[in-house]
Design an enzyme around this catalytic site. Structure first.
Site, short mmCIF file in Angstrom:
data_model
loop_
_atom_site.label_atom_id
_atom_site.label_comp_id
_atom_site.label_asym_id
_atom_site.label_seq_id
_atom_site.Cartn_x
_atom_site.Cartn_y
_atom_site.Cartn_z
N ARG A 53 -74.84 15.41 16.61
CA ARG A 53 -73.53 15.50 15.95
C ARG A 53 -72.43 15.94 16.92
O ARG A 53 -71.28 15.54 16.76
CB ARG A 53 -73.60 16.47 14.77
CG ARG A 53 -74.32 15.84 13.60
CD ARG A 53 -74.34 16.73 12.40
NE ARG A 53 -74.71 15.96 11.22
CZ ARG A 53 -75.01 16.50 10.05
NH1 ARG A 53 -74.97 17.80 9.89
NH2 ARG A 53 -75.33 15.74 9.04
N LYS A 213 -84.33 12.51 -3.84
CA LYS A 213 -83.40 12.79 -4.95
C LYS A 213 -82.89 11.51 -5.59
O LYS A 213 -82.01 10.87 -5.06
CB LYS A 213 -82.19 13.57 -4.42
CG LYS A 213 -82.56 14.86 -3.74
CD LYS A 213 -81.48 15.31 -2.76
CE LYS A 213 -81.47 14.49 -1.50
NZ LYS A 213 -80.57 14.95 -0.44
N GLY A 366 -79.77 12.36 6.28
CA GLY A 366 -80.31 13.26 7.30
C GLY A 366 -81.78 13.01 7.61
O GLY A 366 -82.18 12.91 8.77
N GLY A 389 -74.49 12.52 2.52
CA GLY A 389 -73.80 12.67 1.23
C GLY A 389 -72.49 11.90 1.19
O GLY A 389 -72.17 11.26 0.19
P1 ADP Z 1 -82.16 11.46 3.21
O1 ADP Z 1 -81.96 12.82 3.84
O2 ADP Z 1 -82.50 10.41 4.21
O3 ADP Z 1 -81.03 11.07 2.30
P2 ADP Z 1 -83.71 12.62 1.08
O4 ADP Z 1 -83.17 13.95 1.46
O5 ADP Z 1 -83.29 12.06 -0.23
O6 ADP Z 1 -83.45 11.56 2.26
O7 ADP Z 1 -85.30 12.69 1.02
C1 ADP Z 1 -86.07 12.99 2.13
C2 ADP Z 1 -87.33 13.72 1.76
O8 ADP Z 1 -88.02 13.00 0.76
C3 ADP Z 1 -88.27 13.87 2.91
O9 ADP Z 1 -88.36 15.24 3.23
C4 ADP Z 1 -89.61 13.34 2.35
O10 ADP Z 1 -90.70 14.19 2.67
C5 ADP Z 1 -89.38 13.34 0.88
N1 ADP Z 1 -90.22 12.36 0.18
C6 ADP Z 1 -90.24 11.03 0.38
N2 ADP Z 1 -91.17 10.47 -0.41
C7 ADP Z 1 -91.74 11.45 -1.12
C8 ADP Z 1 -92.76 11.50 -2.10
N3 ADP Z 1 -93.38 10.38 -2.52
N4 ADP Z 1 -93.07 12.70 -2.62
C9 ADP Z 1 -92.45 13.82 -2.21
N5 ADP Z 1 -91.49 13.84 -1.28
C10 ADP Z 1 -91.14 12.67 -0.74
MG MG Z 2 -82.19 14.83 3.08
#
Ligand code: ADP
Ligand code: MG
Length: 409
Positions: A53, A213, A366, A389
């Site tokens: 960053r 999420k 992230g 976000g």
């Molecule tokens: P990003 O930061 O890319 O937007 P998120 O924060 O929404 O992604 O989600 C990332 C997290 O989701 C990771 O830490 C991963 O371990 C978790 N994750 C992905 N698939 C699963 C699953 N099937 N069960 C539990 N956690 C999961």
């Molecule tokens: Mg995340």
């Protein structure tokens, strides 16, 4: 990665003034950056664990320095309780000095008379790094007094913090209302590239969504159902969809509030020409642990006592094939709990497909960016967004407060 064209929407998608439109010579320029970096406290001396960053802000910093501006930089770092010294900007300032070769002064606080004196004494090309903006309780509350104190430090405000642009805080909104306010080069590029996904992206547009999420991403699904060719769902998010379809999800992560949202998306998908695809096989584990017993299940029923932790090999291959045939790919959210080796295959296979496709590729989020780093594909992606976000909010079609407040071009 598309070798021919850059993933840039061009200036038409960005309707705000930027630093290229103003004279900065000799001016005190307050730049809101996103230096919310991971720290590693390993050997007792706190350092910056990942400076991505900071490096992302260098084009703006170099541009302003080379034109004789006196720079005052401000960012938040983590979520400090009071003025937790463990979240001081000091290690960030050290890294910044190494990366820029500039003289970097560390301010003892965010605002106040001493900080004002130091801002006034800055020479052209020098940098004053303010303390963690969240040391001030007024930051997140967008307190007018804090905004006033920040405005006193400078003649011009520049927002280059895409990662914080979805928040109306004192450093992203309040201060911008009290000074001439324009965008930095990173903010301009981020908004242009992300907006270009919604406006004129080459077809087929394939969107890969995963992560934990569903609630934060459902608006994005609805928006892409209108314009994308396929939405490929993985990660924990798919279990909200399975629950909505009455499929057993065992102990998988599937928060109740996601089910209704997923049901609505499924309904919308029926009336859409965009395909909404769910996994056809899964890797399940008997606990959320790298030591868990694992199984691959055909179909998608997860037995009680088990949780779905990755998409299965057939799904990963199918998703990779779709990515390979796309003209534009947006990927947000890992396909599984990729931080644990037994559950990383889906994410790795999709990451490699995103690296290899001839499509224009954009990654946001992230954890998705962390996955891209883990699989060594960062250099083969057209655009990696520094703001998860903010990118999602923009893709939902909602304005970003940190951008709206800037002067129109
Ligand atoms: P990003 O930061 O890319 O937007 P998120 O924060 O929404 O992604 O989600 C990332 C997290 O989701 C990771 O830490 C991963 O371990 C978790 N994750 C992905 N698939 C699963 C699953 N099937 N069960 C539990 N956690 C999961
Ligand atoms: Mg995340």
């Amino acid at each position: 990665m598309n070798a021919g064209t850059q993933a840039s929407g061009g200036p038409k998608l960005f309707r705000k003034k930027t630093i290229r439109d103003v004279d900065v010579q000799g001016k005190r320029v307050l730049v809101r950056v996103d230096f919310n970096v991971p720290l590693d406290a390993g050997t007792g001396r706190v350092g910056v664990a990942d400076d991505t960053r900071i490096r992302a802000a260098l084009p703006t910093i170099d541009y302003l320095r080379s034109r004789g501006a006196r720079l005052i930089l401000v960012s938040h770092l983590g979520r400090p309780q009071d003025r937790d010294p463990a979240l001081s900007m000091e290690p960030v300032g050290k890294r910044l000095a190494e990366l820029t070769g500039a003289r970097v002064w560390q301010a003892p606080a965010v605002v106040g008379e001493e900080v004002e004196r130091r801002a006034d004494r800055l020479e052209a090309g020098e940098i004053l790094l303010l303390e963690n903006s969240r040391y001030e309780p007024g930051e997140t509350g967008n307190d007018p007094k804090l905004a006033e104190g920040l405005a006193k430090l400078a003649d011009l405000y520049v927002d280059d913090a895409f990662g914080a642009a979805h928040r109306a805080h004192a450093t992203t909104d309040g201060v911008a209302r009290r000074l001439p306010a324009v965008a930095g080069l990173l903010l301009e590029r981020e908004v242009s590239v992300v907006s270009s996904l919604l406006d004129g992206a080459a077809s087929p547009l394939v969107v890969v969504l995963g992560g934990a999420k569903v609630s934060g991403k459902i608006g994005v699904i609805e928006r892409f159902l209108e314009i994308a060719d396929a939405i490929l769902i993985g990660g924990a998010m798919c279990f909200s969809f399975f629950r909505a379809q009455g499929i057993a999800t065992g102990d998988s992560l599937a928060p109740e509030e996601g089910t209704e949202l997923a049901r609505r998306a499924l309904e919308l998908a029926e009336r859409s020409s965009c395909r909404l695809e769910l996994p056809s096989d899964l890797v399940i584990g008997d606990s959320f642990s790298a030591q868990a017993a694992t199984r691959i299940v055909e179909g998608t029923d997860v037995p009680d006592g088990w949780m779905g932790l990755d998409v299965g090999p057939r799904t990963a291959k199918a998703y990779a094939d779709e990515v390979g045939e796309a003209a534009t790919v947006f990927w947000n959210g890992p396909m599984g709990a990729f931080e644990m080796e037994p559950f990383e295959n889906g994410t790795r296979i999709v990451a490699e497909a995103v690296a290899e496709t001839s499509a224009t590729t954009v990654i946001g989020g992230g954890d998705s960016v962390a996955a891209a780093e883990r699989y060594g594909i960062v250099d083969r992606i057209d655009h990696i967004s520094t703001g998860g976000g903010a990118a999602l909010q923009l893709l939902e079609g909602k304005p970003l407060p940190g951008v709206e407040v800037l002067q129109d071009a």
